[in-house]
Scaffold this active site. Structure first.
Site, PDB file in Angstrom:
ATOM      1  N   SER A   1      10.579  10.801 -41.343  1.00  0.00           N
ATOM      2  CA  SER A   1       9.262  11.397 -41.495  1.00  0.00           C
ATOM      3  C   SER A   1       8.354  11.108 -40.292  1.00  0.00           C
ATOM      4  O   SER A   1       8.747  11.371 -39.165  1.00  0.00           O
ATOM      5  CB  SER A   1       8.669  10.894 -42.807  1.00  0.00           C
TER       6      SER A   1
ATOM      7  N   HIS B   1      12.000  14.627 -50.152  1.00  0.00           N
ATOM      8  CA  HIS B   1      11.683  13.905 -48.921  1.00  0.00           C
ATOM      9  C   HIS B   1      12.005  12.413 -49.106  1.00  0.00           C
ATOM     10  O   HIS B   1      11.325  11.723 -49.867  1.00  0.00           O
ATOM     11  CB  HIS B   1      10.180  14.101 -48.680  1.00  0.00           C
TER      12      HIS B   1
ATOM     13  N   LYS C   1       9.304  11.438 -36.244  1.00  0.00           N
ATOM     14  CA  LYS C   1       8.552  11.965 -35.087  1.00  0.00           C
ATOM     15  C   LYS C   1       8.560  10.878 -34.007  1.00  0.00           C
ATOM     16  O   LYS C   1       8.752  11.141 -32.817  1.00  0.00           O
ATOM     17  CB  LYS C   1       7.094  12.293 -35.456  1.00  0.00           C
TER      18      LYS C   1
HETATM   19  C1  GCU Z   1       2.813  13.284 -44.549  1.00  0.00           C
HETATM   20  C2  GCU Z   1       2.620  14.060 -43.273  1.00  0.00           C
HETATM   21  C3  GCU Z   1       3.938  14.328 -42.539  1.00  0.00           C
HETATM   22  C4  GCU Z   1       4.726  13.040 -42.387  1.00  0.00           C
HETATM   23  C5  GCU Z   1       4.853  12.390 -43.744  1.00  0.00           C
HETATM   24  C6  GCU Z   1       5.525  11.013 -43.734  1.00  0.00           C
HETATM   25  O1  GCU Z   1       3.455  14.070 -45.498  1.00  0.00           O
HETATM   26  O2  GCU Z   1       1.967  15.246 -43.605  1.00  0.00           O
HETATM   27  O3  GCU Z   1       3.709  14.878 -41.264  1.00  0.00           O
HETATM   28  O4  GCU Z   1       5.969  13.306 -41.794  1.00  0.00           O
HETATM   29  O5  GCU Z   1       3.582  12.150 -44.284  1.00  0.00           O
HETATM   30  O6  GCU Z   1       5.512  10.335 -42.733  1.00  0.00           O
HETATM   31  O7  GCU Z   1       5.999  10.640 -44.807  1.00  0.00           O
END
Ligand code: GCU
Length: 418
Positions: free
Chosen positions: A257, A398, A261
């Site tokens: 997540s 997720h 990134k």
């Molecule tokens: C939020 C955010 C995402 C990110 C995620 C996470 O949902 O909007 O961009 O990837 O958190 O890190 O769990």
């Protein structure tokens, strides 16, 4: 009459805003878009071979991402200040050698420091490949190991002592036994040690250590929190290079997540990582921004303004004007191993956008005569595709699951050889 025209205008604006706010979860609503060409310099010159890629196009894309998205990070420090504590040759029921390594960032060991928890297979008789990963929670959560002290945890914007029941509470997401059984080590640090993840968290992290005199916050082209977490991943790598039990030419960097990134940006910058694994990194990570599907640039910048640099804010609702897109970020990993993974129910991260970015990025691997994804057809569930760039989408939400780890371990074995 005048009033009614004004009213009409106002209603039209309100309607437009409502439309803009609508989240796209329907493939039919994805706008038509044109991606910036991967193998063309900004001045129009074609990038025909690996040499032109490495000497010209890669640095050009890296500089774009640096100034427009994640922000510039400081250079590698002259010396890594660290201390190895809690070495145990028979942790986790005798299956693992364990070390806790404290890495200090400030002068004279003042200020922020991070704990890197390292497990290596107990039976290892030569340096082993390692998976380095970033964790959302303190490192005592990754396994049920009573030898690891409970670390404090940030709850909202306050640090609090952890409860004993949090020990091993994230074990399902880490699968430490599987990793060790595959013959690999696992090294993990918690991102909060580097900078706790909330607006205003910066003052507790490493970024203030690098402010110039008179500066109270980083400039528009200087690092945000993701770049800080990525920079710390490279400092963890500096340690792995020093550890004689570790084969530092075979280190995979993994993140989920927002930490996916982070892994992508760290791996893009630091070519010592031989594999980069993005688990559901979504918008601002592996997903094509121009698709406008799920989370968008504006959502990132308004909910998490501390993640990216100041310049990134100008792309709110202007994804089409980006001189980059996610396929270019992924291509910075070439010719090393890249794994991009999605989950079916994680529409927020735009699974198809993640697949397409990996597929489009594959042209960079071809310059090195390496096969990337090898198809533009998105695979079905649980059907990993690709060679040096691999992709899967699994059922479920997720998360990081045993299935994900099984695929990453297979990929590592094929990249590294047994
Ligand atoms: C939020 C955010 C995402 C990110 C995620 C996470 O949902 O909007 O961009 O990837 O958190 O890190 O769990």
């Amino acid at each position: 009459m005048r009033r009614s025209i004004g009213w009409l205008l106002l209603s039209a604006c309100a309607l437009l805003r409502a439309q803009q706010a609508e989240v796209i979860y329907d493939e039919a609503k994805v706008p038509k878009y044109t991606l910036p060409e991967l193998l063309k310099m900004r001045d129009g010159k074609k990038v025909a071979d690996a040499k032109a890629w490495g000497n010209a196009r890669r640095p050009e894309i890296l500089a774009l991402y640096e100034s427009e998205v994640f922000g510039k990070s400081p250079a590698k420090p002259a010396k890594l200040d660290y201390e190895v504590t809690l070495a145990d040759k028979a942790a986790l029921g005798g299956t693992a050698q364990r070390k806790l390594v404290t890495i200090y960032f400030g002068e004279a060991r003042k200020g922020p420091k991070m704990d890197l928890l390292v497990y290596l297979p107990a039976a290892a008789s030569k340096p082993v490949p390692v998976i380095l990963a970033l964790s959302f929670a303190p490192v005592h959560t990754i396994a049920n190991d009573p030898g690891v002290p409970l670390a404090d945890v940030w709850v909202k914007d306050k640090k609090q002592p952890s409860l004993e029941k949090s020990r091993g509470s994230a074990a399902a997401q880490w699968q430490v036994e599987k990793i060790l059984a595959a013959g690999y080590g696992l090294a993990v640090f918690c991102y909060d040690d580097v900078e706790p993840d909330f607006v205003g968290g910066m003052k507790h992290g490493i970024r203030p250590l690098f402010l110039k005199p008179g500066q109270s916050e980083p400039a528009a082209e200087e690092w945000g929190a993701i770049a800080a977490w990525a920079w710390a991943s490279s400092r963890a790598m500096d340690y792995l290079e020093k550890d004689k039990g570790i084969d530092s030419t075979r280190v995979a960097l993994m993140g989920h997540s927002r930490l996916g990134k982070t892994a992508l940006w760290a791996g893009a910058r630091d070519q010592r990582f031989s594999i980069v694994i993005s688990n559901e990194s979504g918008e601002g990570g592996a997903a094509i921004s121009r698709r406008d599907y799920g989370e968008r640039t504006k959502d990132l910048n308004s909910h998490f303004p501390h993640w990216f640099d100041g310049n990134f804010k100008k792309y709110n609702e202007r994804e089409d004007e980006m001189p980059f897109d996610a396929h270019m970020l992924l291509a910075l990993i070439a010719p090393r191993g890249l794994y991009v993974a999605s989950a079916e129910l994680d529409r927020h991260s735009d699974p198809r956008g993640e697949f397409l970015a990996a597929a489009h990025a594959s042209a960079a691997w071809q310059l090195f005569a390496r096969k990337g994804i090898g198809t533009m057809e998105m695979p079905g569930l649980h059907e990993p595709v690709g060679e040096h760039v691999r992709y899967h989408i699994r059922a479920g939400k997720h998360d990081v699951t045993a299935y994900d780890w099984e695929q990453y371990l297979k990929f590592a074995a094929s990249e590294w050889g047994r």
